[in-house]
Design a protein around this motif. Structure first.
Motif, PDB file in Angstrom:
ATOM      1  N   THR A 281      40.807  57.205 -21.907  1.00 23.85           N
ATOM      2  CA  THR A 281      39.505  57.530 -21.342  1.00 23.85           C
ATOM      3  C   THR A 281      39.003  56.374 -20.488  1.00 23.85           C
ATOM      4  O   THR A 281      39.130  55.213 -20.868  1.00 23.85           O
ATOM      5  N   LEU A 282      38.465  56.702 -19.322  1.00 20.84           N
ATOM      6  CA  LEU A 282      37.790  55.694 -18.491  1.00 20.84           C
ATOM      7  C   LEU A 282      36.385  55.542 -19.083  1.00 20.84           C
ATOM      8  O   LEU A 282      35.472  56.299 -18.753  1.00 20.84           O
ATOM      9  N   ASP A 283      36.232  54.605 -19.996  1.00 20.99           N
ATOM     10  CA  ASP A 283      35.017  54.506 -20.807  1.00 20.99           C
ATOM     11  C   ASP A 283      33.739  54.242 -20.030  1.00 20.99           C
ATOM     12  O   ASP A 283      32.674  54.633 -20.455  1.00 20.99           O
ATOM     13  N   ASN A 284      33.835  53.543 -18.924  1.00 20.99           N
ATOM     14  CA  ASN A 284      32.614  53.137 -18.233  1.00 20.99           C
ATOM     15  C   ASN A 284      32.354  53.918 -16.952  1.00 20.99           C
ATOM     16  O   ASN A 284      31.677  53.427 -16.065  1.00 20.99           O
ATOM     17  N   VAL A 285      32.919  55.108 -16.871  1.00 20.47           N
ATOM     18  CA  VAL A 285      32.695  55.937 -15.686  1.00 20.47           C
ATOM     19  C   VAL A 285      31.675  57.019 -16.033  1.00 20.47           C
ATOM     20  O   VAL A 285      31.912  57.851 -16.904  1.00 20.47           O
ATOM     21  N   TYR A 286      30.536  56.956 -15.364  1.00 15.45           N
ATOM     22  CA  TYR A 286      29.442  57.892 -15.627  1.00 15.45           C
ATOM     23  C   TYR A 286      29.008  58.586 -14.338  1.00 15.45           C
ATOM     24  O   TYR A 286      29.191  58.063 -13.242  1.00 15.45           O
ATOM     25  N   PHE A 287      28.411  59.749 -14.513  1.00 19.65           N
ATOM     26  CA  PHE A 287      27.959  60.565 -13.387  1.00 19.65           C
ATOM     27  C   PHE A 287      26.474  60.856 -13.542  1.00 19.65           C
ATOM     28  O   PHE A 287      25.931  60.794 -14.639  1.00 19.65           O
ATOM     29  N   GLU A 288      25.843  61.200 -12.420  1.00 19.63           N
ATOM     30  CA  GLU A 288      24.465  61.657 -12.486  1.00 19.63           C
ATOM     31  C   GLU A 288      24.454  62.955 -13.303  1.00 19.63           C
ATOM     32  O   GLU A 288      25.373  63.769 -13.212  1.00 19.63           O
ATOM     33  N   THR A 289      23.422  63.161 -14.101  1.00 19.91           N
ATOM     34  CA  THR A 289      23.334  64.330 -14.987  1.00 19.91           C
ATOM     35  C   THR A 289      23.496  65.633 -14.209  1.00 19.91           C
ATOM     36  O   THR A 289      22.811  65.852 -13.206  1.00 19.91           O
ATOM     37  N   GLY A 290      24.428  66.454 -14.660  1.00 19.79           N
ATOM     38  CA  GLY A 290      24.633  67.764 -14.047  1.00 19.79           C
ATOM     39  C   GLY A 290      25.260  67.724 -12.669  1.00 19.79           C
ATOM     40  O   GLY A 290      25.359  68.750 -12.004  1.00 19.79           O
ATOM     41  N   LYS A 291      25.683  66.535 -12.226  1.00 18.87           N
ATOM     42  CA  LYS A 291      26.248  66.403 -10.878  1.00 18.87           C
ATOM     43  C   LYS A 291      27.600  65.709 -10.932  1.00 18.87           C
ATOM     44  O   LYS A 291      28.000  65.185 -11.973  1.00 18.87           O
ATOM     45  N   ALA A 292      28.268  65.696  -9.775  1.00 12.58           N
ATOM     46  CA  ALA A 292      29.580  65.038  -9.698  1.00 12.58           C
ATOM     47  C   ALA A 292      29.468  63.673  -9.013  1.00 12.58           C
ATOM     48  O   ALA A 292      30.481  63.077  -8.665  1.00 12.58           O
ATOM     49  N   ASP A 293      28.226  63.188  -8.832  1.00 13.03           N
ATOM     50  CA  ASP A 293      28.032  61.887  -8.182  1.00 13.03           C
ATOM     51  C   ASP A 293      28.322  60.763  -9.179  1.00 13.03           C
ATOM     52  O   ASP A 293      27.684  60.685 -10.239  1.00 13.03           O
ATOM     53  N   ILE A 294      29.263  59.911  -8.818  1.00 11.62           N
ATOM     54  CA  ILE A 294      29.601  58.772  -9.683  1.00 11.62           C
ATOM     55  C   ILE A 294      28.447  57.772  -9.632  1.00 11.62           C
ATOM     56  O   ILE A 294      27.953  57.438  -8.557  1.00 11.62           O
ATOM     57  N   LYS A 295      28.022  57.290 -10.804  1.00 10.75           N
ATOM     58  CA  LYS A 295      26.971  56.269 -10.831  1.00 10.75           C
ATOM     59  C   LYS A 295      27.540  54.961 -10.283  1.00 10.75           C
ATOM     60  O   LYS A 295      28.651  54.579 -10.625  1.00 10.75           O
ATOM     61  N   PRO A 296      26.759  54.255  -9.430  1.00 15.38           N
ATOM     62  CA  PRO A 296      27.254  53.005  -8.827  1.00 15.38           C
ATOM     63  C   PRO A 296      27.754  51.975  -9.848  1.00 15.38           C
ATOM     64  O   PRO A 296      28.684  51.229  -9.558  1.00 15.38           O
ATOM     65  N   SER A 297      27.179  51.975 -11.052  1.00 10.12           N
ATOM     66  CA  SER A 297      27.623  51.015 -12.071  1.00 10.12           C
ATOM     67  C   SER A 297      29.071  51.277 -12.492  1.00 10.12           C
ATOM     68  O   SER A 297      29.704  50.428 -13.121  1.00 10.12           O
ATOM     69  N   SER A 298      29.608  52.437 -12.152  1.00  4.20           N
ATOM     70  CA  SER A 298      30.974  52.805 -12.547  1.00  4.20           C
ATOM     71  C   SER A 298      32.024  52.352 -11.540  1.00  4.20           C
ATOM     72  O   SER A 298      33.211  52.326 -11.861  1.00  4.20           O
ATOM     73  N   TYR A 299      31.589  52.008 -10.315  1.00  2.43           N
ATOM     74  CA  TYR A 299      32.565  51.724  -9.256  1.00  2.43           C
ATOM     75  C   TYR A 299      33.551  50.630  -9.641  1.00  2.43           C
ATOM     76  O   TYR A 299      34.742  50.743  -9.385  1.00  2.43           O
ATOM     77  N   GLN A 300      33.054  49.560 -10.277  1.00  2.00           N
ATOM     78  CA  GLN A 300      33.949  48.436 -10.571  1.00  2.00           C
ATOM     79  C   GLN A 300      35.105  48.852 -11.479  1.00  2.00           C
ATOM     80  O   GLN A 300      36.207  48.324 -11.368  1.00  2.00           O
ATOM     81  N   TYR A 301      34.863  49.816 -12.357  1.00  2.00           N
ATOM     82  CA  TYR A 301      35.914  50.236 -13.288  1.00  2.00           C
ATOM     83  C   TYR A 301      36.966  51.094 -12.580  1.00  2.00           C
ATOM     84  O   TYR A 301      38.150  51.026 -12.894  1.00  2.00           O
ATOM     85  N   ILE A 302      36.519  51.882 -11.612  1.00  2.00           N
ATOM     86  CA  ILE A 302      37.477  52.669 -10.836  1.00  2.00           C
ATOM     87  C   ILE A 302      38.210  51.742  -9.863  1.00  2.00           C
ATOM     88  O   ILE A 302      39.405  51.922  -9.599  1.00  2.00           O
ATOM     89  N   ASP A 303      37.521  50.709  -9.370  1.00  2.00           N
ATOM     90  CA  ASP A 303      38.174  49.701  -8.520  1.00  2.00           C
ATOM     91  C   ASP A 303      39.328  49.042  -9.274  1.00  2.00           C
ATOM     92  O   ASP A 303      40.400  48.811  -8.716  1.00  2.00           O
TER      93      ASP A 303
END
Length: 142
Positions: A33-55
């Motif tokens: 699981t990508l533990d620190n990847v979050y989205f806006e509620t009900g949407k597919a927009d990745i929260k900016p705080s998650s970018y570093q983990y996907i990076d």
């Protein structure tokens, strides 16, 4: 090879010493699981705080040039199965698109939404629902 060798002495029943080799290899789990990847509620927009983990995932994939992965999206059971399936697919697509934008070849990343069909906890509390709302990486090829 990067393997390190060590000798382990095991006495047998005659009191003599036997020698054998043990090779330990470390591998990524096939699914995690990508533990620190979050989205806006009900949407597919990745929260900016998650970018570093996907990076970090993108950087890892740049080192592992043959690695092929599936990004899988999962939801809790709130809402209709149809909407959850679409939301989970859209979220997986968002992570895939982000990795491609970071330079990972599109042939190395697939995206699949599973909706609420693969829960890892009962949907009986907010904490458990949170566990079920997750993005996983499945390693298809090392």
């Amino acid at each position: 090879s990067d393997a390190e060798y060590t000798t382990l002495e095991v006495p047998n029943n005659k009191g003599e010493l036997l020698e054998f080799e043990v090779v330990i290899q470390f591998e990524l789990p096939k699914k995690y699981t990508l533990d620190n990847v979050y989205f806006e509620t009900g949407k597919a927009d990745i929260k900016p705080s998650s970018y570093q983990y996907i990076d970090e995932m993108a950087e890892y994939m740049k080192l592992k040039k043959t690695m092929v992965i599936e990004i899988s999206g999962h939801t809790d059971n709130v809402g209709t199965p149809e909407l959850n399936l679409k939301l989970s697919q859209d979220r997986a697509n968002s992570v895939r698109a982000y990795l491609i934008k970071k330079g990972i070849a599109d042939t190395r990343v697939s995206a699949k939404g599973y909706g609420d069909t693969q829960p890892i906890a009962n949907n009986d509390s907010d904490a458990n629902k949170q566990k079920n709302r997750r993005t996983e990486v499945r390693v298809i090829k090392e």
